[in-house]
Write a protein that holds these residues in place. Structure first.
Motif, PDB file in Angstrom:
ATOM      1  N   TYR A   1       3.917  -4.615 -15.597  1.00 13.13           N
ATOM      2  CA  TYR A   1       5.193  -4.283 -16.704  1.00 13.13           C
ATOM      3  C   TYR A   1       6.461  -5.159 -15.889  1.00 13.13           C
ATOM      4  CZ  TYR A   1       2.828  -0.851 -19.545  1.00 13.13           C
ATOM      5  OH  TYR A   1       2.010  -0.763 -20.108  1.00 13.13           O
ATOM      6  N   VAL A   2       6.989  -6.396 -16.773  1.00 15.09           N
ATOM      7  CA  VAL A   2       7.994  -7.199 -15.652  1.00 15.09           C
ATOM      8  C   VAL A   2       8.984  -6.895 -17.024  1.00 15.09           C
ATOM      9  CG1 VAL A   2       8.898  -9.144 -15.014  1.00 15.09           C
ATOM     10  CG2 VAL A   2       7.021  -7.714 -14.406  1.00 15.09           C
ATOM     11  N   VAL A   3      10.115  -6.089 -16.989  1.00  8.23           N
ATOM     12  CA  VAL A   3      11.206  -6.058 -18.367  1.00  8.23           C
ATOM     13  C   VAL A   3      12.238  -6.144 -17.605  1.00  8.23           C
ATOM     14  CG1 VAL A   3       9.229  -4.871 -19.471  1.00  8.23           C
ATOM     15  CG2 VAL A   3      11.207  -3.331 -17.875  1.00  8.23           C
ATOM     16  N   THR A   4      13.608  -6.759 -18.462  1.00  8.54           N
ATOM     17  CA  THR A   4      14.463  -6.593 -18.719  1.00  8.54           C
ATOM     18  C   THR A   4      15.602  -5.639 -19.463  1.00  8.54           C
ATOM     19  OG1 THR A   4      14.385  -9.545 -17.750  1.00  8.54           O
ATOM     20  CG2 THR A   4      16.229  -8.094 -18.500  1.00  8.54           C
ATOM     21  N   PRO A   5      16.879  -5.482 -18.851  1.00  5.64           N
ATOM     22  CA  PRO A   5      17.000  -4.197 -19.447  1.00  5.64           C
ATOM     23  C   PRO A   5      17.755  -4.815 -21.123  1.00  5.64           C
ATOM     24  CG  PRO A   5      18.668  -4.234 -17.641  1.00  5.64           C
ATOM     25  CD  PRO A   5      16.966  -4.992 -17.880  1.00  5.64           C
ATOM     26  N   GLU A   6      18.709  -4.356 -22.042  1.00  5.52           N
ATOM     27  CA  GLU A   6      19.310  -5.236 -22.626  1.00  5.52           C
ATOM     28  C   GLU A   6      20.498  -4.355 -22.173  1.00  5.52           C
ATOM     29  OE1 GLU A   6      20.645  -4.996 -27.239  1.00  5.52           O
ATOM     30  OE2 GLU A   6      19.050  -4.731 -26.928  1.00  5.52           O
ATOM     31  N   TYR A   7      22.151  -5.257 -22.463  1.00  7.79           N
ATOM     32  CA  TYR A   7      23.219  -4.787 -21.431  1.00  7.79           C
ATOM     33  C   TYR A   7      24.095  -4.444 -23.313  1.00  7.79           C
ATOM     34  CZ  TYR A   7      22.188  -5.254 -17.843  1.00  7.79           C
ATOM     35  OH  TYR A   7      21.480  -5.992 -16.460  1.00  7.79           O
ATOM     36  N   GLY A   8      25.246  -2.965 -23.192  1.00  3.98           N
ATOM     37  CA  GLY A   8      25.540  -3.335 -24.044  1.00  3.98           C
ATOM     38  C   GLY A   8      27.396  -2.760 -24.097  1.00  3.98           C
ATOM     39  N   ASN A   9      27.681  -2.629 -24.747  1.00  2.00           N
ATOM     40  CA  ASN A   9      29.686  -2.701 -24.197  1.00  2.00           C
ATOM     41  C   ASN A   9      29.710  -1.869 -23.428  1.00  2.00           C
ATOM     42  OD1 ASN A   9      29.767  -3.850 -27.273  1.00  2.00           O
ATOM     43  ND2 ASN A   9      30.087  -2.011 -27.991  1.00  2.00           N
ATOM     44  N   GLY A  10      30.353  -2.867 -22.551  1.00  2.00           N
ATOM     45  CA  GLY A  10      30.912  -1.771 -21.643  1.00  2.00           C
ATOM     46  C   GLY A  10      29.623  -2.749 -19.894  1.00  2.00           C
ATOM     47  N   GLY A  11      28.735  -3.337 -20.503  1.00  2.00           N
ATOM     48  CA  GLY A  11      27.685  -3.817 -19.239  1.00  2.00           C
ATOM     49  C   GLY A  11      26.807  -2.593 -19.395  1.00  2.00           C
ATOM     50  N   GLN A  12      26.708  -1.609 -20.231  1.00  2.00           N
ATOM     51  CA  GLN A  12      25.798  -0.494 -20.400  1.00  2.00           C
ATOM     52  C   GLN A  12      24.541  -1.163 -20.371  1.00  2.00           C
ATOM     53  OE1 GLN A  12      26.265   2.914 -23.183  1.00  2.00           O
ATOM     54  NE2 GLN A  12      24.730   4.695 -21.669  1.00  2.00           N
ATOM     55  N   MET A  13      23.178  -0.709 -19.431  1.00  2.00           N
ATOM     56  CA  MET A  13      22.054  -1.117 -19.510  1.00  2.00           C
ATOM     57  C   MET A  13      21.115   0.322 -20.979  1.00  2.00           C
ATOM     58  SD  MET A  13      20.845  -1.940 -16.074  1.00  2.00           S
ATOM     59  CE  MET A  13      21.304  -2.924 -14.653  1.00  2.00           C
ATOM     60  N   ILE A  14      20.263  -0.811 -21.108  1.00  2.00           N
ATOM     61  CA  ILE A  14      20.122  -0.028 -22.738  1.00  2.00           C
ATOM     62  C   ILE A  14      18.135  -0.645 -22.344  1.00  2.00           C
ATOM     63  CG2 ILE A  14      19.687   0.078 -25.137  1.00  2.00           C
ATOM     64  CD1 ILE A  14      23.278  -0.864 -24.764  1.00  2.00           C
ATOM     65  N   PHE A  15      17.656   0.086 -22.659  1.00  2.00           N
ATOM     66  CA  PHE A  15      15.626  -0.074 -22.966  1.00  2.00           C
ATOM     67  C   PHE A  15      15.339   0.338 -24.388  1.00  2.00           C
ATOM     68  CE2 PHE A  15      15.911   0.150 -18.298  1.00  2.00           C
ATOM     69  CZ  PHE A  15      15.441  -0.876 -18.265  1.00  2.00           C
ATOM     70  N   ARG A  16      15.234  -0.592 -24.794  1.00  2.00           N
ATOM     71  CA  ARG A  16      15.059   0.107 -26.956  1.00  2.00           C
ATOM     72  C   ARG A  16      13.473   0.104 -27.139  1.00  2.00           C
ATOM     73  NH1 ARG A  16      19.212  -1.311 -30.343  1.00  2.00           N
ATOM     74  NH2 ARG A  16      20.527  -3.406 -29.579  1.00  2.00           N
ATOM     75  N   ASP A  17      13.687   0.691 -28.523  1.00  2.00           N
ATOM     76  CA  ASP A  17      12.189   1.975 -27.995  1.00  2.00           C
ATOM     77  C   ASP A  17      10.319   1.278 -27.583  1.00  2.00           C
ATOM     78  OD1 ASP A  17      14.122   3.567 -28.774  1.00  2.00           O
ATOM     79  OD2 ASP A  17      12.687   3.960 -31.374  1.00  2.00           O
TER      80      ASP A  17
ATOM     81  N   TYR B   1       0.595  -1.717  -0.168  1.00  2.00           N
ATOM     82  CA  TYR B   1      -0.109   0.123   0.010  1.00  2.00           C
ATOM     83  C   TYR B   1       0.620   1.392  -0.081  1.00  2.00           C
ATOM     84  CZ  TYR B   1      -3.622  -3.327   1.120  1.00  2.00           C
ATOM     85  OH  TYR B   1      -4.625  -4.415   1.445  1.00  2.00           O
ATOM     86  N   ASN B   2       2.669   1.358   0.237  1.00  2.00           N
ATOM     87  CA  ASN B   2       2.696   2.521   0.671  1.00  2.00           C
ATOM     88  C   ASN B   2       3.314   3.165  -0.977  1.00  2.00           C
ATOM     89  OD1 ASN B   2       4.613   1.036   0.041  1.00  2.00           O
ATOM     90  ND2 ASN B   2       6.190   0.765   1.352  1.00  2.00           N
ATOM     91  N   LYS B   3       3.669   2.441  -1.651  1.00  2.00           N
ATOM     92  CA  LYS B   3       4.025   2.907  -3.326  1.00  2.00           C
ATOM     93  C   LYS B   3       3.345   2.622  -3.677  1.00  2.00           C
ATOM     94  CE  LYS B   3       8.304   4.498  -1.468  1.00  2.00           C
ATOM     95  NZ  LYS B   3       9.983   4.525  -1.407  1.00  2.00           N
ATOM     96  N   PRO B   4       2.934   3.333  -5.112  1.00  2.00           N
ATOM     97  CA  PRO B   4       2.347   2.613  -6.343  1.00  2.00           C
ATOM     98  C   PRO B   4       3.248   2.269  -7.416  1.00  2.00           C
ATOM     99  CG  PRO B   4       3.089   4.541  -6.614  1.00  2.00           C
ATOM    100  CD  PRO B   4       3.206   4.936  -5.347  1.00  2.00           C
ATOM    101  N   ILE B   5       3.163   1.183  -8.002  1.00  2.00           N
ATOM    102  CA  ILE B   5       4.605   0.666  -8.417  1.00  2.00           C
ATOM    103  C   ILE B   5       4.311   0.116 -10.309  1.00  2.00           C
ATOM    104  CG2 ILE B   5       6.053  -1.416  -9.155  1.00  2.00           C
ATOM    105  CD1 ILE B   5       6.199  -1.502  -5.696  1.00  2.00           C
ATOM    106  N   ASP B   6       4.621  -0.046 -11.201  1.00  2.00           N
ATOM    107  CA  ASP B   6       3.732  -0.306 -12.107  1.00  2.00           C
ATOM    108  C   ASP B   6       4.745  -0.989 -13.475  1.00  2.00           C
ATOM    109  OD1 ASP B   6       1.866   2.790 -12.156  1.00  2.00           O
ATOM    110  OD2 ASP B   6       4.075   3.224 -12.483  1.00  2.00           O
ATOM    111  N   THR B   7       5.917  -0.673 -13.104  1.00  2.00           N
ATOM    112  CA  THR B   7       7.048  -1.305 -13.964  1.00  2.00           C
ATOM    113  C   THR B   7       7.433  -2.585 -12.906  1.00  2.00           C
ATOM    114  OG1 THR B   7       6.744  -0.389 -15.819  1.00  2.00           O
ATOM    115  CG2 THR B   7       8.684  -1.479 -15.990  1.00  2.00           C
ATOM    116  N   ILE B   8       8.123  -3.760 -13.156  1.00  2.00           N
ATOM    117  CA  ILE B   8       9.673  -4.599 -12.270  1.00  2.00           C
ATOM    118  C   ILE B   8      10.805  -4.639 -13.380  1.00  2.00           C
ATOM    119  CG2 ILE B   8      10.106  -6.472 -11.184  1.00  2.00           C
ATOM    120  CD1 ILE B   8       7.578  -6.758  -9.951  1.00  2.00           C
ATOM    121  N   VAL B   9      11.798  -3.882 -12.470  1.00  2.00           N
ATOM    122  CA  VAL B   9      13.711  -4.632 -14.052  1.00  2.00           C
ATOM    123  C   VAL B   9      13.708  -5.214 -13.243  1.00  2.00           C
ATOM    124  CG1 VAL B   9      14.423  -3.129 -14.942  1.00  2.00           C
ATOM    125  CG2 VAL B   9      12.866  -1.922 -14.951  1.00  2.00           C
TER     126      VAL B   9
END
Length: 212
Positions: A99-115, A60-68
């Motif tokens: 939503y339940v989503v997973t980021p992609e990882y680019g060069n150097g371990g940087q997290m990316i979300f596609r369009d 009840y304490n906070k809204p959550i829309d997406t789990i990454v």
């Protein structure tokens, strides 16, 4: 030499942490324990119990829309979304579902979300889910990525965390450093095992370990 112990959770004795003791190298540091969470992340019954324990922190304490989800926590993430709805956590999504989503990882371990995933992050209330938080770098990288894409961090949960707070964000975890009183992490330059000439037992990351 690697040896194994199992540590039951104080929150739920059904959950046991498999800990391998030895000299291990991660991408960021050297550690004396490798926490094997394979079964907690992939076995249906255990993943569901992990989700129940995590969901108790968000009633009840906070809204959550997406789990990454990072570190292969997608199974837990799906159960966690279900448990959050059962516990009355509000979602501001138009269809009243998370939503339940997973980021992609680019060069150097940087997290990316596609369009196609960015609408699930932008202006959404985000719960960042990890397997473990030791040095805090993964959390920092995840928060930076989510904020870059316009998300609002509402919570950070991990199966294991060495700290209750990292970079100003409270980390809710099932297992803590108190459960692993002998757990230590070192920079490569300051590793006492290396200084004594003790060889690395295995290379480890979120996918598992490979003995050398």
């Amino acid at each position: 030499m690697i040896y194994e112990v199992k540590i039951p959770s104080k929150v739920n004795p059904k959950l046991k942490l498999r800990v391998l003791n030895g000299h291990f190298a991660t991408i960021h540091s050297h550690i004396n324990c490798y926490i094997d969470m394979t079964m907690l992340k992939t076995r249906q019954s255990e993943a569901m119990e992990v989700a129940k324990a995590m969901a108790a922190e968000y009633q009840y304490n906070k809204p959550i829309d997406t789990i990454v989800c990072t570190d292969g926590c997608e199974v837990i993430g799906a159960y966690l979304a279900d448990e959050l709805k059962k516990n009355g956590v509000m979602s501001l999504n138009t269809h009243d579902s998370l939503y339940v989503v997973t980021p992609e990882y680019g060069n150097g371990g940087q997290m990316i979300f596609r369009d196609n995933l960015q609408p699930m992050i932008r202006n959404k209330n985000i719960l960042l889910l990890l397997a473990s938080a030791t040095t805090g770098r993964t959390i920092a990288r995840g928060i930076e990525c989510i904020q870059y894409y316009g998300g609002v961090i509402q919570g950070v949960s991990a199966i294991f965390s060495a700290s209750g707070e990292i970079f100003g964000h409270e980390v809710h975890s099932i297992f803590t450093a108190d459960d692993l009183s002998h757990y230590e992490t070192f920079s490569q330059e300051n590793c006492p095992y290396c200084q004594k000439g003790q060889k690395i037992d295995a290379m480890v990351n979120s996918f598992g370990y490979s003995e050398l």
